[in-house]
Motif scaffolding. Structure first.
Motif, PDB file in Angstrom:
ATOM      1  N   GLN A  81       0.824  -1.214   0.000  1.00 28.89           N
ATOM      2  CA  GLN A  81       0.000   0.000   0.000  1.00 28.89           C
ATOM      3  C   GLN A  81       0.857   1.263   0.000  1.00 28.89           C
ATOM      4  N   THR A  82       1.984   1.205   0.695  1.00 32.73           N
ATOM      5  CA  THR A  82       2.867   2.379   0.755  1.00 32.73           C
ATOM      6  C   THR A  82       3.918   2.359  -0.359  1.00 32.73           C
ATOM      7  N   LYS A  83       3.816   1.348  -1.233  1.00 32.27           N
ATOM      8  CA  LYS A  83       4.753   1.187  -2.363  1.00 32.27           C
ATOM      9  C   LYS A  83       6.205   1.024  -1.901  1.00 32.27           C
ATOM     10  N   SER A  84       6.362   0.390  -0.738  1.00 31.42           N
ATOM     11  CA  SER A  84       7.703   0.099  -0.211  1.00 31.42           C
ATOM     12  C   SER A  84       8.155  -1.248  -0.769  1.00 31.42           C
ATOM     13  N   VAL A 143       9.226  -5.274   0.575  1.00 28.01           N
ATOM     14  CA  VAL A 143       8.363  -6.418   0.290  1.00 28.01           C
ATOM     15  C   VAL A 143       9.186  -7.655  -0.064  1.00 28.01           C
ATOM     16  N   GLY A 144      10.246  -7.469  -0.859  1.00 22.84           N
ATOM     17  CA  GLY A 144      11.071  -8.607  -1.260  1.00 22.84           C
ATOM     18  C   GLY A 144      11.636  -9.357  -0.077  1.00 22.84           C
ATOM     19  N   ARG A 145      12.189  -8.621   0.877  1.00 23.72           N
ATOM     20  CA  ARG A 145      12.732  -9.264   2.084  1.00 23.72           C
ATOM     21  C   ARG A 145      11.637  -9.982   2.868  1.00 23.72           C
ATOM     22  N   LYS A 197       3.056 -15.669  -5.942  1.00 26.93           N
ATOM     23  CA  LYS A 197       2.201 -14.486  -5.797  1.00 26.93           C
ATOM     24  C   LYS A 197       3.004 -13.192  -5.725  1.00 26.93           C
ATOM     25  N   TRP A 198       4.104 -13.207  -4.956  1.00 29.70           N
ATOM     26  CA  TRP A 198       4.824 -11.950  -4.703  1.00 29.70           C
ATOM     27  C   TRP A 198       6.272 -11.944  -5.205  1.00 29.70           C
ATOM     28  N   GLY A 199       6.695 -13.021  -5.856  1.00 31.66           N
ATOM     29  CA  GLY A 199       8.079 -13.095  -6.309  1.00 31.66           C
ATOM     30  C   GLY A 199       8.479 -11.967  -7.242  1.00 31.66           C
ATOM     31  N   ASN A 200       7.495 -11.404  -7.951  1.00 32.19           N
ATOM     32  CA  ASN A 200       7.802 -10.298  -8.873  1.00 32.19           C
ATOM     33  C   ASN A 200       8.196  -9.019  -8.134  1.00 32.19           C
ATOM     34  N   ARG A 201       7.998  -9.011  -6.823  1.00 33.28           N
ATOM     35  CA  ARG A 201       8.402  -7.852  -6.008  1.00 33.28           C
ATOM     36  C   ARG A 201       9.808  -8.027  -5.426  1.00 33.28           C
ATOM     37  N   CYS A 202      10.419  -9.171  -5.692  1.00 35.87           N
ATOM     38  CA  CYS A 202      11.753  -9.454  -5.152  1.00 35.87           C
ATOM     39  C   CYS A 202      12.838  -8.955  -6.109  1.00 35.87           C
ATOM     40  N   GLN A 234      18.652 -10.987  -6.433  1.00 35.45           N
ATOM     41  CA  GLN A 234      19.281 -11.860  -5.439  1.00 35.45           C
ATOM     42  C   GLN A 234      18.232 -12.634  -4.649  1.00 35.45           C
ATOM     43  N   GLU A 235      17.140 -11.948  -4.289  1.00 37.39           N
ATOM     44  CA  GLU A 235      16.066 -12.610  -3.557  1.00 37.39           C
ATOM     45  C   GLU A 235      15.401 -13.696  -4.406  1.00 37.39           C
ATOM     46  N   VAL A 236      15.186 -13.389  -5.686  1.00 36.65           N
ATOM     47  CA  VAL A 236      14.587 -14.358  -6.604  1.00 36.65           C
ATOM     48  C   VAL A 236      15.473 -15.599  -6.725  1.00 36.65           C
ATOM     49  N   LYS A 237      16.762 -15.372  -6.928  1.00 32.38           N
ATOM     50  CA  LYS A 237      17.695 -16.501  -7.083  1.00 32.38           C
ATOM     51  C   LYS A 237      17.732 -17.361  -5.828  1.00 32.38           C
ATOM     52  N   THR A 238      17.769 -16.711  -4.666  1.00 29.61           N
ATOM     53  CA  THR A 238      17.810 -17.443  -3.393  1.00 29.61           C
ATOM     54  C   THR A 238      16.562 -18.300  -3.220  1.00 29.61           C
TER      55      THR A 238
END
Length: 284
Positions: free
Chosen positions: A180-183, A187-189, A213-218, A221-225
């Motif tokens: 909601q706050t576009k942070s 979100v990724g973490r 659902k939310w991987g596109n916000r990562c 590095q987060e995606v790979k992990t």
């Protein structure tokens, strides 16, 4: 009794001697408050509490809710000194109620935050309730940024207490608030943290759904992990799972999640431990 303490006692008693001649309840409350402060400085904590209680009554008679709340917070500080946990809980919540009655949600949430920080080291369960109430207060006021901060504190304590079912729900709420706050960076973490909690619950299916659902916000590095970690669980590869859970990226997360990563059951059912890899394929 030292000379400074005796002086403070005399100051308090002089103020109490003037109470009956006070012009009104508000003035009387102020005298009780000052006397309470003097007694506290003299380490006469029982008398200090008694005067703060009388100040609260007078402020409430005068409908001075904000000042009554301030007096309640002083009793919380006294209760901390005497380690009277029940009074910390009672008067912290009373302060919050009074601030809300006054129409000061920011002060109400701040009173809960202070009480939580005060109790968290020894009594995290109570701190959790204070943070939950702070979150509820700021949500009423539609302060999404502040709500996200309190939601983070709720999630972390739930993980610390190993209440993973509740932690999973809390992290989803935290993700929603940050969206909601576009942070998006935060979100990724949080997605990584939620996957770890779901793996701790031995719920690989939900962990995959979270990533989908939310991987596109990562970030990359987060995606790979997450991709490699989920692949390891999908293929029941304990060595790869252990390697990913011990990766610097995860171990440098907030302390609650870094500690959690050391105790997630590996796909083979072997428990992840602190350091090194044993012949059984678990970290030691």
């Amino acid at each position: 009794m030292s000379a400074p303490d005796a002086k403070k006692i005399a100051e308090a008693e002089a103020l109490l001697g003037q109470v009956d001649s006070a012009a009104d309840e508000y003035t009387k409350a102020g005298m009780y408050f000052k006397a309470a402060t003097a007694y506290r400085n003299a380490k006469s904590l029982d008398k200090s509490k008694d005067c703060f209680l009388k100040a609260i009554d007078c402020y409430m008679n005068n409908k001075s809710w904000f000042h009554a709340a301030k007096s309640c917070e002083q009793i919380v500080l006294l209760a901390k000194e005497t380690e009277t946990l029940a009074e910390v809980e009672e008067y912290a919540n009373k302060a919050c109620n009074l601030y809300q009655q006054h129409g000061s949600p920011e002060a109400a949430a701040a009173s809960m935050d202070k009480a939580a920080k005060m109790t968290e080291p020894k009594h995290p369960e109570l701190a959790l309730e204070f943070y939950k109430r702070a979150l509820a207060v700021v949500l009423i006021g539609d302060s999404t940024h502040q709500a996200a901060e309190f939601a983070s504190k709720v999630s972390r304590i739930l993980v610390k207490l190993k209440k993973f079912e509740e932690a999973s729900k809390a992290l989803k709420k935290e993700i929603s608030l940050n969206l909601q706050t576009k942070s998006y960076g935060q979100v990724g973490r949080l997605v990584v943290a939620l996957v770890l909690v779901q793996l701790a619950l031995d719920d690989f299916v939900d962990a995959k759904k979270t990533f989908k659902k939310w991987g596109n916000r990562c970030d990359p590095q987060e995606v790979k992990t997450l991709e490699t970690l989920l692949q390891a669980f999908d293929e029941e590869d304990p060595e790869l799972a252990a390697k990913m859970l011990a990766s610097p990226f995860i171990r440098h997360m907030d302390v609650e999640y870094a500690l959690l990563s050391k105790n997630i059951p590996l796909p083979s059912g072997v428990q992840l431990e602190k350091e090194g890899i044993s012949s059984a394929g678990s970290l030691k």
